[in-house]
Design a protein around this motif. Sequence first.
Motif, PDB file in Angstrom:
ATOM      1  N   GLY A   1       0.832  -1.189   0.000  1.00  0.00           N
ATOM      2  CA  GLY A   1       0.000   0.000   0.000  1.00  0.00           C
ATOM      3  C   GLY A   1       0.868   1.241   0.000  1.00  0.00           C
ATOM      4  O   GLY A   1       2.098   1.177   0.008  1.00  0.00           O
ATOM      5  N   ALA A   2       0.223   2.397  -0.021  1.00  0.00           N
ATOM      6  CA  ALA A   2       0.974   3.640   0.083  1.00  0.00           C
ATOM      7  C   ALA A   2       1.535   3.792   1.496  1.00  0.00           C
ATOM      8  O   ALA A   2       1.206   3.016   2.398  1.00  0.00           O
ATOM      9  N   ALA A   3       2.396   4.806   1.681  1.00  0.00           N
ATOM     10  CA  ALA A   3       2.901   5.078   3.034  1.00  0.00           C
ATOM     11  C   ALA A   3       1.746   5.328   3.990  1.00  0.00           C
ATOM     12  O   ALA A   3       1.814   4.984   5.175  1.00  0.00           O
ATOM     13  N   SER A   4       0.679   5.938   3.490  1.00  0.00           N
ATOM     14  CA  SER A   4      -0.599   6.021   4.206  1.00  0.00           C
ATOM     15  C   SER A   4      -1.648   5.470   3.256  1.00  0.00           C
ATOM     16  O   SER A   4      -2.185   6.198   2.412  1.00  0.00           O
ATOM     17  N   ALA A   5      -1.907   4.180   3.366  1.00  0.00           N
ATOM     18  CA  ALA A   5      -2.824   3.523   2.439  1.00  0.00           C
ATOM     19  C   ALA A   5      -4.260   3.772   2.863  1.00  0.00           C
ATOM     20  O   ALA A   5      -4.555   4.051   4.027  1.00  0.00           O
ATOM     21  N   GLY A   6      -5.165   3.650   1.903  1.00  0.00           N
ATOM     22  CA  GLY A   6      -6.574   3.871   2.170  1.00  0.00           C
ATOM     23  C   GLY A   6      -7.367   2.580   2.120  1.00  0.00           C
ATOM     24  O   GLY A   6      -6.829   1.473   2.226  1.00  0.00           O
ATOM     25  N   LEU A   7      -8.659   2.732   1.906  1.00  0.00           N
ATOM     26  CA  LEU A   7      -9.554   1.584   1.944  1.00  0.00           C
ATOM     27  C   LEU A   7      -9.474   0.711   0.701  1.00  0.00           C
ATOM     28  O   LEU A   7     -10.081  -0.349   0.652  1.00  0.00           O
ATOM     29  N   GLU A   8      -8.706   1.150  -0.316  1.00  0.00           N
ATOM     30  CA  GLU A   8      -8.470   0.260  -1.458  1.00  0.00           C
ATOM     31  C   GLU A   8      -7.740  -0.995  -1.008  1.00  0.00           C
ATOM     32  O   GLU A   8      -8.041  -2.103  -1.463  1.00  0.00           O
ATOM     33  N   THR A   9      -6.794  -0.834  -0.085  1.00  0.00           N
ATOM     34  CA  THR A   9      -6.097  -1.991   0.466  1.00  0.00           C
ATOM     35  C   THR A   9      -7.016  -2.783   1.383  1.00  0.00           C
ATOM     36  O   THR A   9      -7.025  -4.016   1.381  1.00  0.00           O
ATOM     37  N   ASP A  10      -7.820  -2.084   2.170  1.00  0.00           N
ATOM     38  CA  ASP A  10      -8.806  -2.735   3.028  1.00  0.00           C
ATOM     39  C   ASP A  10      -9.761  -3.589   2.200  1.00  0.00           C
ATOM     40  O   ASP A  10     -10.084  -4.723   2.579  1.00  0.00           O
ATOM     41  N   LEU A  11     -10.188  -3.074   1.052  1.00  0.00           N
ATOM     42  CA  LEU A  11     -11.109  -3.800   0.181  1.00  0.00           C
ATOM     43  C   LEU A  11     -10.463  -5.069  -0.366  1.00  0.00           C
ATOM     44  O   LEU A  11     -11.113  -6.120  -0.447  1.00  0.00           O
ATOM     45  N   LEU A  12      -9.188  -4.998  -0.735  1.00  0.00           N
ATOM     46  CA  LEU A  12      -8.493  -6.185  -1.235  1.00  0.00           C
ATOM     47  C   LEU A  12      -8.368  -7.253  -0.153  1.00  0.00           C
ATOM     48  O   LEU A  12      -8.409  -8.453  -0.445  1.00  0.00           O
ATOM     49  N   ILE A  13      -8.225  -6.819   1.090  1.00  0.00           N
ATOM     50  CA  ILE A  13      -8.211  -7.766   2.206  1.00  0.00           C
ATOM     51  C   ILE A  13      -9.599  -8.375   2.393  1.00  0.00           C
ATOM     52  O   ILE A  13      -9.760  -9.591   2.530  1.00  0.00           O
TER      53      ILE A  13
END
Length: 299
Positions: A55-67
């Motif tokens: 993810g980014a240094a401060s990742a958002g919910l795009e990473t949460d969604l992939l999880i």
Amino acid sequence: MSGVRASKVIDVADVAAQVEDGMTVAVGGFINSGHPMAVVRQLIKDGRRDLTIVGAASAGLETDLLIAAGVASHVITPYIGAEGFAGIGPAFRKAAQDGSIDVFELDEAHFYAGLRASAQRVPYNPWRAGLGTDLPVINPRLKQYRDPINGELLIAVPAIDIDVCLLHAAVSDIYGNVQHNGTRYGDIAMYNAADKTFVSVEKIVSPEQIRADPLRTSIPGATGVIRAPFGSHPYSADGYYVPDAAHIQGYLAAATTWLKSDDRSELDAYLDEYIVGPADHADYLERVGIRTLLSLNEF
């Protein structure tokens, strides 16, 4: 005819096909802005599994969604959240608590040190941050060692090697020369560390427009570019639209129900409506609705 430059414009499905199970995939953007959501949704729709998501240094919910969708089994990022919407991603929290994902614990300095090591094609980057803390204990992949030059105690941050980098930006020409609006530092660091980089953009513009202001070019020659208006929705794209607060809150409510009660019914309904169901990016935008999209004005 020899000497003719080939177009690098590619569609979403063909980009997602470049990602294989088990790969390390970087997803650019920053918290609630600039995520390549058209490709993220396609990865979920295609049923990718066992990805390491950078993810980014401060990742958002795009990473949460992939999880939440079961795509990510490993995560490398200092933070996953949504600023004013949520302090921490609910799916990330649940998966971390349940032990169903591997979390690479590191701070922002370590994150960029790892990307820098990969960009320089070296196995690690020496760093001082974290000495005297429990970070090397929590994450034994951060190795303390004595510098052979002066004997100083340092931390070796392993290279974050990326197979495929996925970004979203403002514009590109057909040859993959990409220009961002706003923040781009993290995206550039990911690009430098990756073997391949695909960028969805709000507009494909002429090479003459890119050449008119070459200092704005942030990615000089992406592997491929995707024509994707509203390609970051429900998150913002600088210079085009703001986050869709209602849509984000809808996802958060569904994911939080899963976190608190272990009931996935609302989350699966969201995935069916906005990811599995739509035939393509255009179909997704139709489900969101033209009035909603036109309401997301910056000013």
